[in-house]
Design an enzyme around this catalytic site. Sequence first.
Site, mmCIF file in Angstrom:
data_model
loop_
_atom_site.group_PDB
_atom_site.id
_atom_site.type_symbol
_atom_site.label_atom_id
_atom_site.label_comp_id
_atom_site.label_asym_id
_atom_site.label_seq_id
_atom_site.Cartn_x
_atom_site.Cartn_y
_atom_site.Cartn_z
ATOM 1 N N CYS A 1 0.805 -1.209 0.000
ATOM 2 C CA CYS A 1 0.000 0.000 0.000
ATOM 3 C C CYS A 1 0.847 1.271 0.000
ATOM 4 C CB CYS A 1 -1.023 -0.061 1.136
ATOM 5 S SG CYS A 1 -2.448 0.990 0.823
ATOM 6 N N HIS B 1 -3.825 -5.481 2.586
ATOM 7 C CA HIS B 1 -3.459 -5.727 3.981
ATOM 8 C C HIS B 1 -4.119 -7.053 4.371
ATOM 9 C CE1 HIS B 1 -2.349 -1.500 4.002
ATOM 10 N NE2 HIS B 1 -3.551 -1.209 3.541
HETATM 11 N N1 GLN Z 1 -2.033 7.029 1.822
HETATM 12 C C1 GLN Z 1 -2.105 6.107 0.742
HETATM 13 C C2 GLN Z 1 -3.410 6.122 -0.018
HETATM 14 O O1 GLN Z 1 -4.459 6.413 0.535
HETATM 15 C C3 GLN Z 1 -1.817 4.707 1.268
HETATM 16 C C4 GLN Z 1 -2.878 4.200 2.194
HETATM 17 C C5 GLN Z 1 -2.500 2.898 2.819
HETATM 18 O O2 GLN Z 1 -1.338 2.606 3.025
HETATM 19 N N2 GLN Z 1 -3.483 2.103 3.202
HETATM 20 O O3 GLN Z 1 -3.407 5.810 -1.199
#
Ligand code: GLN
EC number: 6.3.5.13
Length: 247
Positions: free
Chosen positions: A97, A200
């Site tokens: 992510c 995740h």
């Molecule tokens: N901040 C990033 C986004 O919203 C990654 C989010 C995350 O790691 N879940 O795309």
Amino acid sequence: MASAGRGRVEVVLIYQSLLGIYGDRGNATVLARRLAWHGFTPELTVVEPGEALPDTGSIYLLGGGEDAAQITAVRGLTADGALHRAADRGAVVFAVCAGYQIVGNSFTVGADDTVIDGLGLLDVTTTRGPVRAVGEILSRWEDDSRPDEERWLTGFENHGGYTRLGDRARPLARVEVGIGNCGDGTEGAVQGTVIGSYPHGPALARNPALADHLIATATGVELAPLDRPEITELRRQRLAAVRRSPR
Ligand code: GLN
């Protein structure tokens, strides 16, 4: 049965105080446990901002985080340089992510979509998408040499950034349920020993074959399958849930 005495394998968990809010630390726990089951001696090194990354790692892990934390993290990792050296020497980098966005060419943040340079380890570029991608994701691993069951990858995605692949990266998987990279049917990216992915879960708990793939890539050792009924059951439940309630 695992074979004994395969040697030490260092797993490096990077910047949990910045990239630890989605429980992706569990990927390190899974790798350490599976390394031991496969007969290796796992060594977990946890590196926080301001500390130097070791050059001795076999597998480097990055997790999810919020935009501001992501900027701090990419600055620290650029200054440090060890992740570039790790990728150059063929160590595995598994980035989830925000971590995935960080190892790419660039990502955008804020209301004015400021472009932030990434580490350039993966030929992918992230910009803000039309809708936030939130929910269970099911995809099919692109590696068709694997048994059919292993190719189903499950996880939970939660990202506003949408990621597009350049010519040097290839997709990790094809999306069956969810958004993945940017709604184009692809999920994640692979370039050499660097793998980026959105889910995740943590991803390696839900997808043990992917965990073993990282270990096999990092060590060059062909691994025998492990029979762990509790993991098979977790996997069965998560796959059934996403198939029962597709988004
Ligand atoms: N901040 C990033 C986004 O919203 C990654 C989010 C995350 O790691 N879940 O795309």
